[in-house]
Motif scaffolding. Structure first.
Motif, short mmCIF file in Angstrom:
data_model
loop_
_atom_site.label_atom_id
_atom_site.label_comp_id
_atom_site.label_asym_id
_atom_site.label_seq_id
_atom_site.Cartn_x
_atom_site.Cartn_y
_atom_site.Cartn_z
N LEU A 1 -0.65 11.45 47.27
CA LEU A 1 -1.37 12.55 48.24
C LEU A 1 -1.08 12.10 49.64
O LEU A 1 -0.59 13.23 50.43
N VAL A 2 -1.62 10.78 50.27
CA VAL A 2 -1.48 10.53 51.61
C VAL A 2 0.07 10.42 51.97
O VAL A 2 0.24 10.59 53.09
N SER A 3 0.83 9.81 50.95
CA SER A 3 2.26 9.77 51.29
C SER A 3 3.13 11.04 51.13
O SER A 3 4.44 10.70 50.95
N SER A 4 2.39 12.24 51.27
CA SER A 4 3.26 13.44 51.23
C SER A 4 4.21 13.82 52.35
O SER A 4 4.77 14.73 52.43
N MET A 5 4.16 12.85 53.22
CA MET A 5 5.11 13.13 54.56
C MET A 5 4.58 14.11 55.39
O MET A 5 5.51 15.23 55.73
N GLY A 6 3.39 14.56 55.64
CA GLY A 6 2.88 15.51 56.63
C GLY A 6 2.35 16.91 55.75
O GLY A 6 1.82 16.64 54.76
N ASN A 7 1.81 17.47 56.51
CA ASN A 7 1.21 18.85 56.09
C ASN A 7 2.20 19.91 55.85
O ASN A 7 3.43 19.65 55.72
N LYS A 8 1.72 20.97 55.57
CA LYS A 8 2.62 22.25 55.10
C LYS A 8 3.75 22.34 56.50
O LYS A 8 4.70 22.87 56.02
N GLU A 9 3.34 22.18 57.70
CA GLU A 9 4.40 22.43 58.88
C GLU A 9 5.32 21.27 58.89
O GLU A 9 6.04 21.13 59.93
N GLY A 10 5.17 20.24 58.02
CA GLY A 10 6.15 18.95 58.22
C GLY A 10 5.52 18.14 59.23
O GLY A 10 6.65 17.23 59.55
N GLU A 11 4.66 18.24 59.84
CA GLU A 11 4.03 17.16 60.85
C GLU A 11 3.15 16.11 60.05
O GLU A 11 2.72 16.33 59.00
N LEU A 12 3.09 15.01 60.79
CA LEU A 12 2.11 14.05 60.29
C LEU A 12 0.63 14.24 60.19
O LEU A 12 0.21 15.00 60.96
N ASN A 13 0.06 13.53 59.24
CA ASN A 13 -1.44 13.79 59.07
C ASN A 13 -2.05 12.97 60.34
O ASN A 13 -1.51 12.02 60.81
N ASP A 14 -3.20 13.60 60.63
CA ASP A 14 -3.98 12.89 61.70
C ASP A 14 -4.76 11.41 61.56
O ASP A 14 -4.54 10.75 62.53
N ILE A 15 -4.79 11.25 60.13
CA ILE A 15 -5.49 9.82 59.93
C ILE A 15 -4.43 8.99 59.67
O ILE A 15 -4.38 7.75 60.25
N ILE A 16 -3.86 9.04 58.67
CA ILE A 16 -2.87 7.97 58.27
C ILE A 16 -1.82 8.44 57.50
O ILE A 16 -2.19 9.31 56.76
#
Length: 304
Positions: free
Chosen positions: A39-54
């Motif tokens: 889940l965390v290694s999904s390489m970002g959110n729906k816009e393709g950007e990195l997550n804020d936490i890790i």
């Protein structure tokens, strides 16, 4: 010798239950850990950007293989922290940054993580096309062999292209994550074990409930039979003895019509039982008489 299999002794049964519980816990923990990592290694959110936490990213190439303590290999899992615009201005040579580039072979924008080898300053040849120059650690092996190949490991980046900074790695886990992300592998290694575990526990619960009901029914049946035997013993004592058991003496008050009727019934039953016993004795006497007669006839034939 009995053909039935002997039941497990309590110690073996206890050990077996502990092993089963340990296996269940291990399956659940592994599935939860892999699910969270995926889940965390999904390489970002729906816009393709990195997550804020890790962000956890599987390493897909060997471009960062090197001798530096923070170099990493293909199939490792790297930890990436998202950078703010202010953080990007404070980057320095030696930092490993994660950025977006277009990959012609994949025909898609991908993430790469390389080391900063130069911060571009005004007057540098690269000043008009980049803010930093990055290079994969694997390029070091070409410095003496073929310096022209170093360019294949370099990227000229603007700060706007940089997304995050490398903070650590977990060796070999990235390959496992990449493998499990495949639908067939995910179904076989995550979904199937959890489904089997769910089915097993449902069976255990159903068997436990059924066993509890059977034991309750058996206890109720035994209680009913015991009560019935006690009533029959009491009735037998009343019929054969003409009175209730010794611990419940008859009342000394005169009998009313209903009690008289009950007493007559008891007497009738007693007489019937006595008659049956008399007939049984008569039958026994007849049987013995016939046996004696047959025996005497046999003796007479022998004398003749």
């Amino acid at each position: 010798m009995s053909t039935k299999q002997s039941k497990l002794d309590p110690k073996t049964k206890k050990t077996l239950n502990a092993v089963i519980i340990a296996i269940q816990v291990l399956i659940i923990v592994v599935c939860i850990v892999f699910s969270i990592v995926m889940l965390v290694s999904s390489m970002g959110n729906k816009e393709g950007e990195l997550n804020d936490i890790i962000n956890l990213m599987p390493v897909m190439s060997d471009s960062m293989v090197g001798d530096n303590p923070d170099s990493f290999n293909i199939d490792d899992l790297i930890l990436v922290k998202k950078l703010s615009d202010e953080d990007k201005q404070n980057l320095k040579v030696g930092d490993i940054v994660t950025f977006k580039v277009y990959d012609p072979s994949l025909k898609a924008v991908i993430y790469k993580s390389h080391r900063i080898v130069k911060i571009c300053q005004e007057g540098d040849p690269e000043w008009n096309k980049c803010d930093v120059v990055t290079q994969g650690d694997a390029a070091q092996k070409y410095i003496d062999q073929d310096p022209t190949k170093i360019a294949n490991y370099q990227d000229y980046l603007r700060y706007s292209q940089i997304e995050g900074i490398y903070t650590g790695k977990i060796p070999k886990v990235g390959g496992a994550i990449t493998f499990i992300k495949q639908p067939a592998a995910f179904f076989g290694l995550i979904v199937t074990p959890l489904a089997l575990l769910l089915i097993y526990n449902i069976v255990v619960i159903v068997r436990g409930v059924t066993k509890a009901k059977d034991e309750k029914h058996k206890a109720e049946l035994e209680e009913s039979e015991a009560k019935h035997r006690a009533e029959m013993d009491e009735l037998k004592a009343m019929i054969m003895g003409g009175s209730k058991p010794a611990d419940t003496p008859q009342p000394s008050i005169p009998l009313d019509d209903k009690e008289r009727e009950e007493e007559l019934k008891k007497q009738a039953i007693a007489e019937y039982l006595a008659e049956q016993e008399r007939k049984a004795k008569e039958e026994e006497i007849k049987r013995k008489a016939i046996e004696e007669y047959l025996a005497s006839q046999a003796n007479n034939n022998d004398d003749k």
